[in-house]
Design an enzyme around this catalytic site. Structure first.
Site, PDB file in Angstrom:
ATOM      1  CD  GLU A 127       7.899  -5.650  -1.437  1.00 34.10           C
ATOM      2  OE1 GLU A 127       8.243  -6.068  -2.553  1.00 34.10           O
ATOM      3  OE2 GLU A 127       7.360  -4.539  -1.281  1.00 34.10           O
ATOM      4  CG  ASN A 169       8.779  -2.722   4.888  1.00 33.18           C
ATOM      5  OD1 ASN A 169       7.934  -2.330   5.696  1.00 33.18           O
ATOM      6  ND2 ASN A 169       8.837  -2.272   3.640  1.00 33.18           N
ATOM      7  CG  HIS A 205       1.046  -0.447  -0.342  1.00 30.20           C
ATOM      8  ND1 HIS A 205       1.258   0.887  -0.600  1.00 30.20           N
ATOM      9  CD2 HIS A 205       2.273  -0.992  -0.162  1.00 30.20           C
ATOM     10  CE1 HIS A 205       2.559   1.139  -0.581  1.00 30.20           C
ATOM     11  NE2 HIS A 205       3.198   0.020  -0.308  1.00 30.20           N
ATOM     12  CD  GLU A 234       6.503   0.265   1.378  1.00 33.33           C
ATOM     13  OE1 GLU A 234       5.826   0.041   0.354  1.00 33.33           O
ATOM     14  OE2 GLU A 234       7.618  -0.251   1.577  1.00 33.33           O
ATOM     15  CG  ASP A 236      -0.715   3.506  -0.789  1.00 32.18           C
ATOM     16  OD1 ASP A 236      -1.110   2.353  -0.498  1.00 32.18           O
ATOM     17  OD2 ASP A 236       0.152   3.709  -1.651  1.00 32.18           O
TER      18      ASP A 236
END
Ligand code: G3I
Length: 304
Positions: A127, A169, A205, A234, A236
């Site tokens: 990030e 990432n 996400h 990650e 979701d």
């Protein structure tokens, strides 16, 4: 194949989940973990605040529990994350300049050395780019040590564990936009200059405000074309029922369509394990029953 991991393996890919060490004693949780997943990512246990709570004093107990259990079960481990502006211990938050740079390098060296040989892929830097239209680096204490902090972290990780794949990432880089363009330019530059980088992680996400982008596959492909693996790290997706299942299936389909998309990780097992305070973004309900989204993912992977 009748599990996510086995079905993904038939497609030459892993299927992983984030794991919290304190949940491993929950038998419903650990049964699903053993049955369905071929890769694990420690959700918080490898972060700087967890692994170096005071400077020079390293704490690996919780992360070791996850890693050793995964290896014993034949699961890969994604390391997360060596250098990040967030989840820093307070002593690091209070450092700057060369003292912070040296502390970061020492941290990467120590943690990557501790796990040498055990990590499939490391999120070396997490990030580091700003949201929005600027394409700029995110302002942070690490960024203020100099723009080369990212490549220094990658070179340091490579020296400590040459066999681990080294990933950058991020989130909101899932489609083509100013932020992902900036990451793309960095990866292109690293490849041109021989800075070690092997993979890019797309957190994925998704929710109503930030849904699966229509150019997701194209975005994964353009990074793959730079000569790196791409991983969904990650995943979701907020929602429920058929709409959620359809989005999960489309995400998996995009990965399968990109040869270098070599694995998918969901960010937790049951809805109740999610970092999101409310909502139902995962593949299993709070009781551990597979949801429609689970079946959609399994079928998309070719399993039943
Ligand atoms: O460990 C303490 C515990 O002692 C205390 O009782 C409890 C009370 O709130 O907090 C616990 O720490 C929490 C930690 O999760 C462990 O549960 C932190 O407050 C909480 O902030 C932390 O949240 C994590 C978050 O990263 C931190 O940034 C989430 O679990 C984790 O899912 C989330 O994961 C991030 C990825 O690392 C990077 N990408 C985004 C993703 C979602 O935010």
């Amino acid at each position: 194949a009748s599990t996510l991991g086995a079905a993904a393996a038939e497609k030459g890919r892993y299927f992983g989940t984030a794991v919290a060490a304190y949940k491993l004693s929950d038998s419903v949780y650990s049964a699903i973990l053993n049955r369905e997943f071929t890769s694990v990512t420690p959700e918080n246990e490898m972060k700087w605040d967890a692994t170096e709570p005071s400077q020079g004093t390293f704490s690996y107990t919780s992360a070791d529990t996850i890693v050793n259990r995964a290896i014993a079960n034949g699961q890969k481990v994604r390391g997360h994350a060596l250098a990040w502006h967030s989840q820093q211990p307070s002593w690091a938050q209070n450092l700057s300049g060369t003292a912070l740079r040296s502390a970061m390098v020492n941290h990467v060296t120590q943690v990557a050395t501790h796990y040498k040989g055990k990590i499939d892929s490391w999120d070396v830097v997490n990030e580091a780019f700003a949201d929005g239209s600027t394409g700029a680096r995110r302002d942070s204490n690490l960024q203020r040590t100099g723009n080369d902090w990212i490549e220094v972290a990658f070179r340091t990780a490579r020296a400590a564990d040459p066999a681990a794949k080294l990933c950058y990432n991020d989130y909101n880089t899932d489609g083509q936009n100013a932020k992902s363009n900036a990451v793309y330019a960095m990866v292109q530059d690293f490849k041109a200059r021989g800075v070690p980088i092997d993979c890019v992680g797309f957190q994925s996400h998704f929710n109503a405000a930030s849904p699966l982008p229509s150019d997701y596959q194209a975005n994964l492909q353009r990074f793959a074309n730079l000569g790196v693996d791409v991983q969904i790290t990650e995943l979701d997706i907020e929602g429920s029922g058929t709409a959620q299942a359809t989005s999960f299936a489309a995400t998996v389909r995009a990965c399968l369509a990109v040869t270098r998309c070599n694995g998918i990780t969901v960010w937790g097992i049951r809805d109740t394990d999610s970092w999101r305070a409310s909502g139902t973004p995962l593949l299993f309900d709070g009781s551990g029953n597979p949801k429609a989204a689970y079946t959609a993912v399994l079928n998309e992977l070719g399993g039943t």
